[in-house]
Design an enzyme around this catalytic site. Structure first.
Site, short mmCIF file in Angstrom:
data_model
loop_
_atom_site.label_atom_id
_atom_site.label_comp_id
_atom_site.label_asym_id
_atom_site.label_seq_id
_atom_site.Cartn_x
_atom_site.Cartn_y
_atom_site.Cartn_z
N CYS A 419 27.56 -6.00 -34.76
CA CYS A 419 27.16 -4.60 -34.64
C CYS A 419 26.77 -4.20 -33.21
CB CYS A 419 26.06 -4.25 -35.63
SG CYS A 419 24.66 -5.37 -35.62
N ASP A 543 26.62 4.46 -37.06
CA ASP A 543 26.33 3.14 -37.60
C ASP A 543 27.52 2.19 -37.43
OD1 ASP A 543 25.55 0.96 -39.08
OD2 ASP A 543 24.66 2.17 -40.69
N HIS A 545 27.96 -0.68 -38.65
CA HIS A 545 28.14 -1.61 -39.77
C HIS A 545 29.19 -1.15 -40.77
CE1 HIS A 545 24.01 -2.12 -38.22
NE2 HIS A 545 24.31 -3.41 -38.35
#
Lengths: 586, 464
Positions: A419, A543, A545
């Site tokens: 990430c 994000d 992820h």
């Protein structure tokens, strides 16, 4: 009758920011349906008796023309030099005269029978501008062979323009069976109804796309790709048909240097959606001619320099289109291939001045150029519905474009550990798009290699699945990009709140995405919103992820890119933020 | 399914006439293959071989023929050469499809004769494939026809064999049908225009005309292949049949006139600009330029049920084939291939195209500058075994170049001043000559009257 006047919101905002000590400005607009739409402006300094707006005009999309003058004054009086600009207004018989007073009052006047008549105007919001207007982009390659002299280039370029304006060429809208013909042919358009307009064509090209993406759309600018075809057969029925059989003539003359190159024409025109396809032909001819003039300028500039005429000095001109968010219209630049951006700074500086753009960041470097097709999502946050502006809420956002990097992209499985690498790639893409760098976005391995090289990590780190944090991101940015970062420590998620002013300042001053690492998670912060009444902060989070496909609708509706309240952060975890800093540059 | 070919009925009479007169005749089968049907357009007897053993390239000027009485005596090269020459006369979409033979032997049964037939067809195939720009071999199949009429029984047999595959060729039966009614053809016309200027280095080595034409041919090939073709001003669906286009055009044609010959269609070609150019600036020192200009007129004839794509291919073939034919003929006739560096301006004028009627359509021929239409009659007679009159030749599809036009063209296109052309040079010589003569005259007068002039001058001087 003077036309109806509409002014783009971009122009209004730029006018209100102009320093009233400036001498004079020029206005650029386009006519449609009895309406004058003002889309752009520039400042005119009248240096060296040059009229810089004439050159700038070639850098605007076709159809956008000089339409008036801006004056910073309380009165309607006008000096001789600005008056000359009125002479150059061809688009309308009634040039526009905008007067801005010291208290930034904007008044618009049309020049009617040598008198100024004040006129009302409407303001066109950006969303409406991009919805109502479409760009046509003509791409073609013209083979160019001529003598390597200024006269030779001028001559051949004039011939090319003549040929294009003669009606012999035709245009083909990519991916359709639509061809547009010139006067040399008796039909104007084939492949569609003659009454069809460009907006209907756009809708028919991607019907499912437009309906699906209406909800979450980020790609506001619609561009119709067009190419050029040359009719190589003669009209059988023409009276002027010359039927001389093929023959070859060889002529010998004094030896001279010749240049031969593919001349890549890449040019834009801005038109209203209701423009009929049959009207598009002349627009495209004008667009092609503008591009040829600009290309000629770049070639002549090179030929004028020393050391070009005697060897391989001449470089291919390369075209770039820019859409700076501040100005709301395209600017086209043609630069010699392979000349580094750094050595063309003075050109860009004067363009910044002319367009009254900030002098502290690159806007017209190659990296800043507009790209419509990208494998990854560009600025997904722009698809989030805009909230109404509240007086007590300050919002500061990332400025400029970036690409969304997340897990599993590039056929690389980094689920569970990559990430921070992805966040770093997003930051890197921002620096690329802002023109600070032309380096490729580093892969996970490139990032690990960099950290090994600088001695931060042992060589066993290479190829591993180890996490990195804010400091590693900082090291890499400094090593690969030469970008300095500020690191902020927050002992707890709640302490993060106290740094809101720093974050607001960062986005206003630098505008780059921020990487934040806490616990085992890394995120990218794209903006902050501070409510001074409730003392609440919200964060615009990207994000990394996410493991799904790059579909902006999913990304936005499922919250992979979206606003998060401060409880998004773990109250007990430590947080490290990496705030990449920009250096003033053009 | 057995391959079926359709032939006009006059071909039967043509064969019978030879079968009854002579023992042995060999000739070429010319035709057009489309998905919809295979049509034969003409049979052309190969002319009698000249007894001179030189020159496969030499023209077919008939000398006293020493007739070949037997298939085994036929020269493969001679037949192949005939096919090569005939191909130049065919519009695009038409090909030499095989050979016919009238003889008393059964050429399919006798292994000697059959291997000779194979050898003739294979040799022809090989010869025709030398110049790809001639499109001389039918590209989609290698099966060539062998039509045989027995001089004894007048029985007609047609078979096909595959060429260019070595020894193991399979023989297939072919159904040869005669059609009593003349075949209708859809004619398509266009004028393809060239107007290109290339810089060249003349001094170094001069210019090989052959090489230059080859380069032009290659670039024209690329351009034409990449072009988009419109029929009657519209882009058509490639799978549609040509006759559909006509039907669509006149939906309410109440008066059905069956004899109404379909009108010619107009073809236009659009060339997208090449994107394959190298992305570099080239620097050349050049001392000359080549201007290639003019038109290639193209008329192709298609079976009306042929598709638009087949038609497009035929038109493109036609233009390239015509260019290649002219260039080859021009270069074959050149005495010196080199454009001499001493020449300031040099013209190369390849032969121009004329149309000659064959059955219900037109084939073509080429006339060199200065040649009369009667020259075309000769080649039609020799190569197509057909008698036509001078009035049948259509000579105005293209016009010969006017050399004065070159000068005008050149002054238009090149801003660069020409070095003196020979004509201007001689003018210069003329004027210089006169000036020199005048000078001599003045000097001699001066010398002759020296005394009196001297007196005059001294008087003038003393007066002032």
């Amino acid at each position: 009758m003077s036309p109806r006047l509409i002014i783009s919101k971009y122009v209004i905002e730029r006018l209100s920011k102009l320093d009233t000590n400036e001498p004079t400005g020029c206005l650029y607009g386009l006519m449609y349906d009895g309406t004058l739409l003002v889309v752009g402006l520039s400042l005119e300094f009248f240096e060296n008796e040059q009229k810089t707006y004439r050159q700038l005009l070639l850098q605007l999309p076709a159809e956008v023309e000089l339409c008036g003058v801006i004056k910073f004054s309380e009165t309607l009086s006008i000096e001789s030099k600005p008056k000359e600009i009125f002479q150059d207004v061809d688009i309308t018989d009634n040039p526009l005269f905008i007067v801005i007073s010291k208290d930034k009052q904007i008044k618009a006047h049309f020049l009617v029978h040598d008198k100024f008549e004040e006129t009302n105007y409407e303001v066109l919001q950006p969303e409406e501008l991009w919805k109502q207007f479409i760009h046509v982009r003509l791409n073609t390659v013209l083979p160019l062979t001529c003598e390597a002299t200024i006269a030779g280039v001028k001559n051949i370029m004039q011939n090319k323009r003549k040929k294009i304006a003669s009606g012999q060429v035709s245009f083909h809208i990519d991916g359709t069976s639509i061809y547009l013909f010139g006067v040399a042919s008796d039909v104007g358009v084939t492949g569609t109804s003659t009454e069809a307009n460009i907006g209907e064509l756009m809708d028919s090209l991607g019907p499912e796309q437009s309906s699906k993406k209406k909800k979450h759309s980020i790609n506001k600018v619609e561009i119709v790709p067009v190419n050029l075809v040359l009719k190589t057969t003669k009209d059988m029925l023409s009276d002027k048909l010359v039927k001389t059989a093929v023959k070859m003539m060889t002529t010998q003359r004094k030896p001279a240097f010749c240049i031969s190159m593919p001349l890549r024409v890449d040019t834009l025109a801005m038109i209203h959606r209701n423009t009929k396809l049959s009207e598009l032909y002349t627009v495209l001819v004008e667009a092609a001619c503008r591009s040829l003039r600009l290309l000629e300028h770049v070639l002549l500039e090179q030929l004028g320099q020393e050391g070009i005429g005697d060897g391989a000095g001449l470089r291919l001109p390369e075209t770039f289109h820019f859409l700076p968010p501040e100005i709301g219209h395209f600017i086209t630049r043609i630069v010699p291939k392979g000349i580094p951006d750094e050595s063309m700074e003075s050109d860009r500086r004067s363009l910044h001045e002319q367009l009254s753009l900030p002098q502290d960041r690159p806007i017209f470097r190659r990296g800043n150029a507009y790209t419509s097709n990208s494998a990854k999502l560009i600025n997904p946050h722009e698809a989030i519905p805009v909230q109404p502006v509240k007086p007590d809420v300050a919002v500061a956002l990332v400025r400029g474009r970036y690409t969304y990097h997340h897990y599993m992209q590039d056929n690389f499985n980094d689920d569970g550990w990559g990430c921070a690498y992805r966040s770093m790639q997003t930051i890197f893409s921002w620096f690329r798009f802002q023109g600070y760098s032309t380096n490729d976005i580093p892969t996970h391995r490139d990032i690990q290699q960099c950290l090994v090289n600088i001695g931060d990590k042992p060589s066993s780190f290479l190829g591993s699945k180890q996490w990195i944090g804010s400091t590693e991101v900082m090291f890499c940015l400094e090593t690969i990009l030469g970008v300095q970062s500020r690191i902020i420590f927050a002992n707890t998620g709640s302490e993060l709140l106290s740094y809101t002013p720093e974050l607001v300042h960062h986005f206003e001053r630098h505008g780059s995405p921020i990487m934040i690492g806490g616990g085992v998670l890394a995120h990218t912060i794209l903006g902050v919103e501070y409510n001074s009444v409730t003392n609440d902060t919200r964060y615009l989070i990207l994000d990394p992820h996410y493991t799904g496909v790059d579909d902006v609708t999913v990304v936005v509706s499922k919250g992979w890119c979206g606003w998060k309240n401060s409880d998004f952060w773990n109250k007990t975890a430590h947080y490290n933020l990496c705030l990449p800093q920009t250096k003033p540059a053009i | 399914m057995v391959r079926t070919v359709y032939s006009p009925e006059y071909c039967l009479q043509y064969l019978e006439q030879y079968a009854s007169q002579e023992n042995f005749v060999l000739g070429l089968i010319l035709g057009q293959v489309t998905e919809a049907r295979e049509n034969i357009i003409h049979l052309a007897r190969t002319p009698e071989e000249k007894n001179t053993d030189t020159g496969s390239e030499s023209s077919y000027v008939s000398e006293k023929p020493e007739a070949v009485r037997n298939l085994l005596g036929v020269s493969e090269a001679w037949v192949a050469d005939h096919a090569k020459h005939v191909t130049r006369m065919l519009p695009g979409g038409m090909f030499v499809q095989g050979i016919f033979i009238t003889s008393d032997e059964d050429i399919f049964e006798d292994p000697n004769y059959f291997s000779k037939v194979k050898s003739v067809l294979n040799y022809t195939h090989k010869t025709l494939s030398v110049n790809q720009y001639m499109y001389a071999n039918y590209p989609h199949s290698n099966e060539r026809l062998i039509l045989h009429m027995s001089t004894n029984t007048k029985v007609l047999t047609c078979k096909s064999i595959e060429v260019g595959v070595g020894k193991s060729t399979s023989i297939k039966n072919v159904d040869w049908k005669f059609v009593p009614k003349a075949q209708q053809w859809q004619r398509l016309d266009c004028y393809y225009e060239f107007d290109d200027v290339y810089p060249v280095i003349v001094k170094k080595s001069g210019i090989s005309v052959k090489q230059q034409f080859q380069q032009i041919l290659e670039s024209a090939y690329k351009t034409i292949e990449s072009s988009v073709m419109f029929i009657d001003g519209e882009l058509k669906d490639g799978s549609e049949a040509l006759e559909q286009l006509i039907k669509k055009k006149k939906p309410k044609n109440s008066v059905k006139s069956a004899q109404d010959t379909p009108k010619s269609m107009h073809v236009s070609l659009f060339v997208p600009f090449e994107n394959s150019l190298p992305e570099t600036v080239e620097y050349l020192e050049c001392d000359g330029s080549i201007h290639f200009s003019g038109v290639v007129s193209s008329s192709v004839f298609m079976y009306p049920k042929a598709t638009v794509s087949e038609t497009i291919a035929a038109v493109k073939q036609d233009i390239i084939r015509s260019l290649a034919s002219r260039f080859t003929m021009h270069c074959d006739a050149l005495i010196d291939d080199n454009l001499l560096p001493e020449e300031k301006v040099c013209f190369n004028e390849p032969p121009r195209r004329v149309l000659v009627p064959v059955g219900s359509l037109y084939l073509c021929d080429y006339l060199f500058p200065g040649e009369a239409p009667a020259e075309a009659l000769l080649s039609v007679k020799e190569l197509l075994d057909l008698q036509i009159t001078e009035g049948d030749v259509i000579c105005d599809v293209e016009t010969p170049a006017d050399t004065s036009e070159f000068d005008a063209l050149d002054r238009d296109t090149s801003s660069e001043e020409l070095l003196a052309t020979p004509q201007e040079a001689s003018q210069f010589m003329y004027i210089t000559g006169i000036c020199f003569a005048m000078f001599v005259l003045v000097v001699s007068i001066f010398i002759h009257y020296y005394d009196s002039i001297a007196v005059c001058i001294s008087r003038l001087l003393s007066r002032s």
